[in-house]
Design an enzyme around this catalytic site. Structure first.
Site, PDB file in Angstrom:
ATOM      1  NE  ARG A  34      -3.947  -2.156   1.971  1.00  0.00           N
ATOM      2  CZ  ARG A  34      -4.656  -2.588   0.931  1.00  0.00           C
ATOM      3  NH1 ARG A  34      -4.709  -1.886  -0.178  1.00  0.00           N
ATOM      4  NH2 ARG A  34      -5.316  -3.728   0.980  1.00  0.00           N
ATOM      5  CG  ASP A  35       1.484   5.566  -2.292  1.00  0.00           C
ATOM      6  OD1 ASP A  35       2.066   5.585  -3.383  1.00  0.00           O
ATOM      7  OD2 ASP A  35       1.594   6.478  -1.436  1.00  0.00           O
ATOM      8  CB  ILE A  36       3.454   5.796   2.744  1.00  0.00           C
ATOM      9  CG1 ILE A  36       3.555   5.910   4.262  1.00  0.00           C
ATOM     10  CG2 ILE A  36       4.034   7.022   2.056  1.00  0.00           C
ATOM     11  CD1 ILE A  36       4.989   5.893   4.776  1.00  0.00           C
ATOM     12  CG  ASN A  92       4.010   9.321 -11.551  1.00  0.00           C
ATOM     13  OD1 ASN A  92       3.219   9.677 -12.424  1.00  0.00           O
ATOM     14  ND2 ASN A  92       3.659   9.222 -10.281  1.00  0.00           N
ATOM     15  CB  VAL A 101      10.509   6.130  -5.295  1.00  0.00           C
ATOM     16  CG1 VAL A 101      11.372   4.951  -4.829  1.00  0.00           C
ATOM     17  CG2 VAL A 101       9.874   6.826  -4.099  1.00  0.00           C
ATOM     18  CG  HIS A 105       6.929   3.253  -8.177  1.00  0.00           C
ATOM     19  ND1 HIS A 105       8.182   3.811  -8.306  1.00  0.00           N
ATOM     20  CD2 HIS A 105       6.063   4.297  -8.069  1.00  0.00           C
ATOM     21  CE1 HIS A 105       8.079   5.123  -8.257  1.00  0.00           C
ATOM     22  NE2 HIS A 105       6.801   5.456  -8.136  1.00  0.00           N
ATOM     23  CG  HIS A 107       1.467   5.168  -8.472  1.00  0.00           C
ATOM     24  ND1 HIS A 107       1.461   5.740  -7.218  1.00  0.00           N
ATOM     25  CD2 HIS A 107       2.630   5.561  -9.048  1.00  0.00           C
ATOM     26  CE1 HIS A 107       2.572   6.441  -7.043  1.00  0.00           C
ATOM     27  NE2 HIS A 107       3.298   6.354  -8.147  1.00  0.00           N
TER      28      HIS A 107
END
Ligand code: DGP
Length: 120
Positions: A34-36, A92, A101, A105, A107
Protein backbone atom coordinates in the site's frame (compact mmCIF):
# COMPACT_ATOMS: atom_id res chain seq x y z
CA UNK A 1 19.64 6.59 -21.46
CA UNK A 2 21.32 6.32 -18.08
CA UNK A 3 19.59 3.56 -16.15
CA UNK A 4 22.03 3.48 -13.25
CA UNK A 5 20.35 2.26 -10.08
CA UNK A 6 20.70 3.74 -6.58
CA UNK A 7 20.50 0.81 -4.11
CA UNK A 8 19.76 3.27 -1.28
CA UNK A 9 16.37 4.33 -2.69
CA UNK A 10 13.43 3.79 -0.37
CA UNK A 11 11.90 0.87 -2.30
CA UNK A 12 15.23 -0.97 -2.33
CA UNK A 13 15.18 -0.61 1.46
CA UNK A 14 11.63 -1.98 1.56
CA UNK A 15 12.71 -4.96 -0.56
CA UNK A 16 15.62 -5.63 1.82
CA UNK A 17 13.22 -5.48 4.79
CA UNK A 18 14.91 -2.39 6.23
CA UNK A 19 11.66 -0.39 6.15
CA UNK A 20 8.25 -1.90 6.96
CA UNK A 21 5.46 -2.04 4.41
CA UNK A 22 1.85 -3.21 4.20
CA UNK A 23 2.24 -6.05 1.72
CA UNK A 24 -0.74 -6.90 -0.47
CA UNK A 25 0.92 -9.57 -2.64
CA UNK A 26 4.35 -11.03 -3.28
CA UNK A 27 5.85 -13.54 -5.69
CA UNK A 28 9.41 -14.39 -6.81
CA UNK A 29 9.73 -11.30 -9.01
CA UNK A 30 7.46 -8.61 -7.58
CA UNK A 31 6.14 -7.04 -4.39
CA UNK A 32 2.88 -5.13 -4.03
CA UNK A 33 2.24 -2.88 -1.02
CA UNK A 34 0.00 0.00 0.00
CA UNK A 35 1.15 3.51 -0.83
CA UNK A 36 2.01 5.50 2.29
CA UNK A 37 0.12 8.52 0.90
CA UNK A 38 -2.98 6.99 -0.70
CA UNK A 39 -4.68 9.16 -3.31
CA UNK A 40 -7.82 7.02 -3.52
CA UNK A 41 -9.56 4.22 -1.58
CA UNK A 42 -7.29 1.73 -3.35
CA UNK A 43 -3.68 2.79 -3.87
CA UNK A 44 -1.19 -0.05 -4.23
CA UNK A 45 2.34 0.07 -5.60
CA UNK A 46 3.60 -2.90 -7.60
CA UNK A 47 7.39 -3.09 -7.90
CA UNK A 48 9.80 -5.58 -9.44
CA UNK A 49 12.35 -7.14 -7.11
CA UNK A 50 15.13 -6.46 -9.60
CA UNK A 51 17.08 -3.17 -9.80
CA UNK A 52 15.13 -1.28 -12.49
CA UNK A 53 14.76 2.48 -12.30
CA UNK A 54 11.77 2.97 -14.59
CA UNK A 55 9.13 1.35 -16.76
CA UNK A 56 11.21 1.73 -19.92
CA UNK A 57 14.27 0.28 -18.14
CA UNK A 58 12.20 -2.69 -16.96
CA UNK A 59 10.71 -3.20 -20.42
CA UNK A 60 14.18 -3.09 -22.01
CA UNK A 61 16.29 -5.13 -19.59
CA UNK A 62 14.15 -7.34 -17.35
CA UNK A 63 13.98 -11.03 -18.24
CA UNK A 64 10.79 -12.59 -19.56
CA UNK A 65 10.34 -14.33 -16.20
CA UNK A 66 10.63 -11.02 -14.34
CA UNK A 67 8.17 -9.33 -16.67
CA UNK A 68 5.65 -12.15 -16.40
CA UNK A 69 6.06 -12.26 -12.62
CA UNK A 70 5.40 -8.54 -12.43
CA UNK A 71 2.26 -8.77 -14.56
CA UNK A 72 0.97 -11.72 -12.54
CA UNK A 73 1.43 -9.65 -9.38
CA UNK A 74 -0.56 -6.86 -11.00
CA UNK A 75 -3.36 -9.31 -11.81
CA UNK A 76 -3.37 -10.64 -8.24
CA UNK A 77 -3.61 -7.12 -6.83
CA UNK A 78 -6.51 -6.21 -9.12
CA UNK A 79 -8.35 -9.33 -8.02
CA UNK A 80 -7.70 -8.99 -4.29
CA UNK A 81 -8.45 -5.24 -4.25
CA UNK A 82 -11.76 -5.81 -6.03
CA UNK A 83 -11.33 -3.12 -8.64
CA UNK A 84 -13.91 -4.72 -10.94
CA UNK A 85 -15.38 -1.32 -11.77
CA UNK A 86 -12.00 -0.14 -13.04
CA UNK A 87 -8.75 1.41 -11.95
CA UNK A 88 -5.84 3.48 -13.18
CA UNK A 89 -2.26 2.22 -13.56
CA UNK A 90 0.35 4.97 -13.51
CA UNK A 91 4.12 4.76 -13.97
CA UNK A 92 5.53 8.20 -13.23
CA UNK A 93 8.86 8.35 -15.06
CA UNK A 94 11.86 10.67 -14.54
CA UNK A 95 11.59 14.46 -14.42
CA UNK A 96 8.73 15.07 -16.85
CA UNK A 97 6.71 12.29 -15.23
CA UNK A 98 7.52 13.60 -11.72
CA UNK A 99 8.97 10.32 -10.47
CA UNK A 100 10.08 10.62 -6.84
CA UNK A 101 11.37 7.12 -6.11
CA UNK A 102 13.96 5.82 -8.62
CA UNK A 103 12.84 2.18 -8.50
CA UNK A 104 10.22 1.25 -11.09
CA UNK A 105 6.74 1.12 -9.56
CA UNK A 106 3.25 0.97 -10.96
CA UNK A 107 0.58 2.83 -9.01
CA UNK A 108 -2.71 0.90 -9.00
CA UNK A 109 -5.36 3.44 -8.06
CA UNK A 110 -9.08 2.79 -7.79
CA UNK A 111 -11.94 1.87 -5.52
CA UNK A 112 -13.78 5.03 -6.56
CA UNK A 113 -14.54 7.17 -9.61
CA UNK A 114 -11.24 8.79 -10.65
CA UNK A 115 -12.37 11.31 -13.21
CA UNK A 116 -10.43 12.23 -16.31
CA UNK A 117 -6.73 11.41 -16.51
CA UNK A 118 -5.44 14.92 -17.16
CA UNK A 119 -7.16 18.34 -17.12
CA UNK A 120 -8.68 19.02 -20.52
P1 DGP B 1 6.31 8.54 -7.57
O1 DGP B 1 7.78 8.18 -7.48
O2 DGP B 1 6.11 10.02 -7.69
O3 DGP B 1 5.57 7.79 -8.67
O4 DGP B 1 5.62 8.13 -6.20
C1 DGP B 1 6.23 7.47 -5.16
C2 DGP B 1 5.15 7.00 -4.20
O5 DGP B 1 5.78 6.23 -3.20
C3 DGP B 1 4.36 8.08 -3.49
O6 DGP B 1 2.97 7.94 -3.84
C4 DGP B 1 4.54 7.83 -2.01
C5 DGP B 1 5.09 6.43 -1.98
N1 DGP B 1 6.07 6.20 -0.93
C6 DGP B 1 7.20 6.93 -0.71
N2 DGP B 1 7.86 6.43 0.34
C7 DGP B 1 7.14 5.34 0.77
C8 DGP B 1 7.33 4.40 1.82
O7 DGP B 1 8.29 4.44 2.59
N3 DGP B 1 6.37 3.44 1.95
C9 DGP B 1 5.29 3.35 1.12
N4 DGP B 1 4.42 2.36 1.33
N5 DGP B 1 5.10 4.22 0.12
C10 DGP B 1 6.01 5.20 -0.04
Amino acid sequence: MDYSYDPENIFAKILRGEIPNYTVFENDHALAFRDIQPQAKVHVLVIPKGPYVSLDHFARDASAQEQVGFMKALAAVCESEGVDAGFRAIANTRAHGVQDVPHFHLHIIGGQQLGVMLPR
